[in-house]
Design an enzyme around this catalytic site. Structure first.
Site, PDB file in Angstrom:
ATOM      1  N   LYS A  80       0.855  -1.191   0.000  1.00 29.28           N
ATOM      2  CA  LYS A  80       0.000   0.000   0.000  1.00 29.28           C
ATOM      3  C   LYS A  80       0.890   1.239   0.000  1.00 29.28           C
ATOM      4  CE  LYS A  80      -4.485  -0.062   1.907  1.00 29.28           C
ATOM      5  NZ  LYS A  80      -5.343  -0.197   3.101  1.00 29.28           N
TER       6      LYS A  80
HETATM    7  O1  G3P Z   1      -8.102   0.246   4.546  1.00 34.85           O
HETATM    8  C1  G3P Z   1      -8.619   1.431   4.104  1.00 34.85           C
HETATM    9  C2  G3P Z   1     -10.066   1.706   4.411  1.00 34.85           C
HETATM   10  O2  G3P Z   1     -10.878   0.661   4.035  1.00 34.85           O
HETATM   11  C3  G3P Z   1     -10.343   2.321   5.739  1.00 34.85           C
HETATM   12  O3  G3P Z   1     -11.701   2.396   6.060  1.00 34.85           O
HETATM   13  O4  G3P Z   1     -13.504   2.700   7.704  1.00 34.85           O
HETATM   14  O5  G3P Z   1     -11.185   3.492   8.262  1.00 34.85           O
HETATM   15  O6  G3P Z   1     -12.567   4.677   6.577  1.00 34.85           O
HETATM   16  P1  G3P Z   1     -12.255   3.375   7.202  1.00 34.85           P
END
Ligand code: G3P
Length: 217
Positions: free
Chosen positions: A83
């Site tokens: 990433k």
């Molecule tokens: O891994 C990246 C993403 O899916 C994070 O999600 O819920 O922390 O906005 P969130």
């Protein structure tokens, strides 16, 4: 459409992998912290369960350090995706990593303009964060539609990995638009099974089964 789980919680990964529903995993420093385990060892544990891609995220912000981190991460499993943050340095790193055949997932993408740069750099995946956009009153799904259109216009190979998913509605919208991958928390996947009419219907059939058996006697 591929389903990735956005978690580093091994028991939850196992539960849904056993159902054949997990095509890959995405993690980030927050998810690693929530797992309560050490970064490398938890990724190696996940790697034993999942054959598909596992996205691993570091904290480097300049291209040289991102590449150093990537060189370490790719040894943690058989199908590691690195990433990379959406930034000028990140895009520079993606270009170099792509040339070396290292898979990348550009994260923290919030606009179609950013996604266009990601594709031009040759990233494997682009991760637009739909939930975090919704949180600030922008339509997260709208940018998925834009990215899909732009990528189709030019035949870009970068796969659209819908991230920051908060509900089954996000998954449905991503699927309707033809996004390649949706990464979701296990709780969202669990909710996809549920419908109150399914539960109510089962209860009615169970009661009628009992009634019918009583009549026969
Ligand atoms: O891994 C990246 C993403 O899916 C994070 O999600 O819920 O922390 O906005 P969130």
């Amino acid at each position: 459409m591929k389903f990735f789980l956005d978690t580093a919680e091994v028991d939850k990964i196992k539960r849904f992998a056993d159902l054949g529903l997990v095509d890959g995993i995405t993690t980030n420093p927050t998810l690693i912290m929530k797992s309560g385990k050490e970064h490398k060892s938890v990724i190696q544990e996940i790697d034993k369960i999942i054959d598909g891609p596992i996205s691993v995220e570091g904290i480097a912000t300049n291209a040289e350090d991102i590449i150093k981190e990537a060189e370490e991460f790719i040894n943690w499993g058989k199908n590691i995706v690195v990433k990379v943050p959406m930034s000028e340095e990140g895009i520079k790193a993606v270009k170099l990593l792509s040339k070396r055949g290292i898979k990348t997932n550009v994260t923290l993408v919030f606009s179609a303009a950013q996604a266009l740069l990601v594709a031009k750099a040759g990233a494997t995946y682009v991760s637009p964060f739909v939930g975090r956009l919704d949180d600030v009153s922008f339509d997260g799904i709208e940018i998925i539609a834009q990215i899909k259109q732009i990528y189709e216009n030019y035949g870009f190979k970068t796969q659209i990995l819908v991230a920051s998913v908060r509900s089954p509605l996000h998954v449905i919208a991503a699927a309707e638009l033809g996004a390649h991958v949706c990464t979701m928390p296990p709780e969202v996947l669990e909710k996809m099974f549920k419908h109150p009419f399914t539960d109510a219907g089962l209860e009615i059939f169970r009661k009628d089964w009992d009634k019918a058996n009583k009549i026969k006697k």
